[in-house]
Design an enzyme around this catalytic site. Structure first.
Site, PDB file in Angstrom:
ATOM      1  N   THR A  47       0.400  -0.975  -0.090  1.00 31.65           N
ATOM      2  CA  THR A  47      -0.155   0.243  -0.248  1.00 31.65           C
ATOM      3  C   THR A  47       0.991   1.369  -0.327  1.00 31.65           C
ATOM      4  O   THR A  47       0.872   2.285  -0.364  1.00 31.65           O
ATOM      5  CB  THR A  47      -0.548  -0.160   1.254  1.00 31.65           C
ATOM      6  OG1 THR A  47      -1.358  -1.226   1.639  1.00 31.65           O
ATOM      7  CG2 THR A  47      -1.753   1.242   1.193  1.00 31.65           C
ATOM      8  N   THR A  48       1.823   1.344   0.898  1.00 25.76           N
ATOM      9  CA  THR A  48       2.464   2.637   1.049  1.00 25.76           C
ATOM     10  C   THR A  48       3.763   2.924  -0.174  1.00 25.76           C
ATOM     11  O   THR A  48       3.549   3.534  -0.662  1.00 25.76           O
ATOM     12  CB  THR A  48       3.477   2.648   2.116  1.00 25.76           C
ATOM     13  OG1 THR A  48       3.394   1.788   3.328  1.00 25.76           O
ATOM     14  CG2 THR A  48       4.581   3.797   2.332  1.00 25.76           C
ATOM     15  N   TYR A 110     -13.363  -4.495  -0.578  1.00 24.62           N
ATOM     16  CA  TYR A 110     -14.677  -4.096  -1.284  1.00 24.62           C
ATOM     17  C   TYR A 110     -15.575  -5.756  -1.237  1.00 24.62           C
ATOM     18  O   TYR A 110     -16.449  -4.999  -1.383  1.00 24.62           O
ATOM     19  CB  TYR A 110     -13.636  -3.411  -2.975  1.00 24.62           C
ATOM     20  CG  TYR A 110     -15.514  -3.322  -3.974  1.00 24.62           C
ATOM     21  CD1 TYR A 110     -15.556  -2.092  -3.489  1.00 24.62           C
ATOM     22  CD2 TYR A 110     -15.462  -3.648  -4.789  1.00 24.62           C
ATOM     23  CE1 TYR A 110     -16.528  -1.209  -3.736  1.00 24.62           C
ATOM     24  CE2 TYR A 110     -16.738  -3.335  -5.587  1.00 24.62           C
ATOM     25  CZ  TYR A 110     -17.095  -2.109  -4.558  1.00 24.62           C
ATOM     26  OH  TYR A 110     -18.534  -1.687  -5.441  1.00 24.62           O
ATOM     27  N   TYR A 136      -1.814 -10.497   4.663  1.00 22.73           N
ATOM     28  CA  TYR A 136      -1.716  -9.457   5.193  1.00 22.73           C
ATOM     29  C   TYR A 136      -3.388  -9.109   5.307  1.00 22.73           C
ATOM     30  O   TYR A 136      -3.954  -9.089   4.283  1.00 22.73           O
ATOM     31  CB  TYR A 136      -1.222  -8.657   3.645  1.00 22.73           C
ATOM     32  CG  TYR A 136      -1.310  -6.904   3.795  1.00 22.73           C
ATOM     33  CD1 TYR A 136      -0.992  -6.501   5.159  1.00 22.73           C
ATOM     34  CD2 TYR A 136      -1.179  -6.422   3.217  1.00 22.73           C
ATOM     35  CE1 TYR A 136      -1.484  -5.092   5.596  1.00 22.73           C
ATOM     36  CE2 TYR A 136      -1.396  -4.765   3.271  1.00 22.73           C
ATOM     37  CZ  TYR A 136      -1.024  -3.668   4.905  1.00 22.73           C
ATOM     38  OH  TYR A 136      -1.120  -2.664   5.067  1.00 22.73           O
ATOM     39  N   ARG A 141      -8.271  -1.050   5.245  1.00 27.66           N
ATOM     40  CA  ARG A 141      -8.472  -0.418   4.167  1.00 27.66           C
ATOM     41  C   ARG A 141      -9.611  -1.864   3.154  1.00 27.66           C
ATOM     42  O   ARG A 141      -9.660  -0.683   2.307  1.00 27.66           O
ATOM     43  CB  ARG A 141      -6.883  -0.907   3.475  1.00 27.66           C
ATOM     44  CG  ARG A 141      -6.059   0.552   3.777  1.00 27.66           C
ATOM     45  CD  ARG A 141      -4.768   0.492   3.174  1.00 27.66           C
ATOM     46  NE  ARG A 141      -4.313   1.370   3.381  1.00 27.66           N
ATOM     47  CZ  ARG A 141      -3.710   2.597   3.035  1.00 27.66           C
ATOM     48  NH1 ARG A 141      -5.115   2.756   1.779  1.00 27.66           N
ATOM     49  NH2 ARG A 141      -3.443   3.696   3.140  1.00 27.66           N
ATOM     50  N   LYS A 165       1.002 -10.317   8.092  1.00 23.63           N
ATOM     51  CA  LYS A 165       0.907  -8.975   9.018  1.00 23.63           C
ATOM     52  C   LYS A 165      -0.256  -8.453   9.427  1.00 23.63           C
ATOM     53  O   LYS A 165      -1.245  -8.411   8.260  1.00 23.63           O
ATOM     54  CB  LYS A 165       1.134  -7.795   7.323  1.00 23.63           C
ATOM     55  CG  LYS A 165       1.401  -6.228   7.926  1.00 23.63           C
ATOM     56  CD  LYS A 165       1.794  -5.143   6.635  1.00 23.63           C
ATOM     57  CE  LYS A 165       2.356  -3.477   7.064  1.00 23.63           C
ATOM     58  NZ  LYS A 165       2.249  -3.449   5.808  1.00 23.63           N
ATOM     59  N   ILE A 207       6.507  -5.204  10.050  1.00 26.79           N
ATOM     60  CA  ILE A 207       6.672  -4.605   8.828  1.00 26.79           C
ATOM     61  C   ILE A 207       6.487  -2.859   9.124  1.00 26.79           C
ATOM     62  O   ILE A 207       4.849  -2.662   9.254  1.00 26.79           O
ATOM     63  CB  ILE A 207       5.784  -4.908   6.969  1.00 26.79           C
ATOM     64  CG1 ILE A 207       6.324  -6.825   7.644  1.00 26.79           C
ATOM     65  CG2 ILE A 207       5.709  -4.570   6.343  1.00 26.79           C
ATOM     66  CD1 ILE A 207       5.684  -7.762   6.018  1.00 26.79           C
TER      67      ILE A 207
END
Length: 292
Positions: A47-48, A110, A136, A141, A165, A207
């Site tokens: 994402t980052t 989503y 993850y 999100r 994560k 992370i």
């Protein structure tokens, strides 16, 4: 095998030039800066890294630049995930994973699948991937939590599902995972503010987003945490606490890119729909960096 992911991994940004093309020189510098200052492994296209606004070729170029700069020095993790299971499997099959040590795969966003749907999605990934997988979970999100039972079921059923994560900012869920996990399964914090507490409780590190800007201090903090040396670790935690709050105040990675701009490592450009940090936030970040 999975010991290479104990410690501090960093979710690398993708630096952009002012015209929003990728700044490969800045990316190379950030990789070297992290390797020189104690980071344990590198995470690409999370994402980052603004992976959702990179096209296929750009992702390939980013992996190439990081692999070349890294030159085999640290383990590499590549983000491959999504809410179209077939497309994720196709990406795994068609991506050159020869320099990559593990895939970081986000739970489907989503679509809001049931826990069984999440399990089946990751089962398909586990059966397709030629390399290890780090699950993850980031409900803020994806809008759907991966329950403890689902994570542990995957951990127990697939040898190549080696870690999660966890980024739900939920200490109770971390503790349940740590309490009941298989012995060699890693619980990795995806929350910079909770990373030390999770590590001291028996987690495997982090992370991190902020870790890539202050790799020496952040990785030292986690090392102290892994050794149970809490007073030394908390000294560093408190030193970094304000900036951890700042970088998530507006959006990620606008905040961390503002830190990098203050450190002269890259500019603060992000791609729409993200916008750079506000002037107010930038000035707080600049003051922190100057005083650090």
């Amino acid at each position: 095998m999975s010991n290479k992911f104990v410690g501090t991994g960093v979710a690398l940004v993708t630096p952009f030039n002012s015209d929003l093309t990728i700044d490969h020189e800045a990316l190379t510098n950030i990789v070297n800066y992290n390797i020189d200052n104690g980071t344990d492994y590198l995470v690409i296209c999370g994402t980052t890294g603004e992976s959702v606004t990179l096209n296929k070729q750009e992702k390939k170029d980013v992996v190439e630049t990081i692999s070349k700069a890294n030159n085999g020095r640290l383990p590499l993790v590549l983000g491959i995930g999504g809410n179209n299971t077939m497309a994720v499997l196709e990406e795994i099959k068609t991506t050159d994973l020869s320099n990559i040590d593990a895939i970081l795969s986000v739970s489907p966003y989503y679509s809001k699948p049931t826990q069984e749907g999440i399990y089946q999605h990751f089962k398909a990934i586990a059966e397709t991937s030629p390399i290890d997988i780090i699950l993850y979970n980031v409900p803020g999100r994806t809008s759907k939590n991966v329950d403890v039972d689902t994570t542990l079921r995957l951990a127990n059923d697939f040898d190549n599902v080696i870690a999660v994560k966890e980024a739900g900012n939920n200490m109770a869920q971390y503790l349940e995972l740590i309490k009941d996990k298989p012995e060699d399964f890693l619980i990795i914090s995806g929350d910079d503010d909770l990373a030390l507490g999770v590590t001291l409780a028996g987690g495997s590190g982090v992370i991190s987003v902020i870790g890539q800007a202050f790799p020496k201090e952040f990785s030292s903090m986690i090392r102290f945490g892994l050794k149970g040396e809490s007073s030394e670790a908390y000294k560093l935690h408190y030193k970094l606490m304000d900036v951890v709050n700042y970088i998530f105040e507006e959006n990620n990675p606008a905040g961390i890119k503002a830190v990098f701009e203050a450190l002269n490592l890259c500019n603060d450009s992000v791609r729409l729909p993200l916008v750079p940090a506000s002037n107010g936030l930038k000035s707080k970040i600049k003051d922190f960096v100057n005083a650090f």
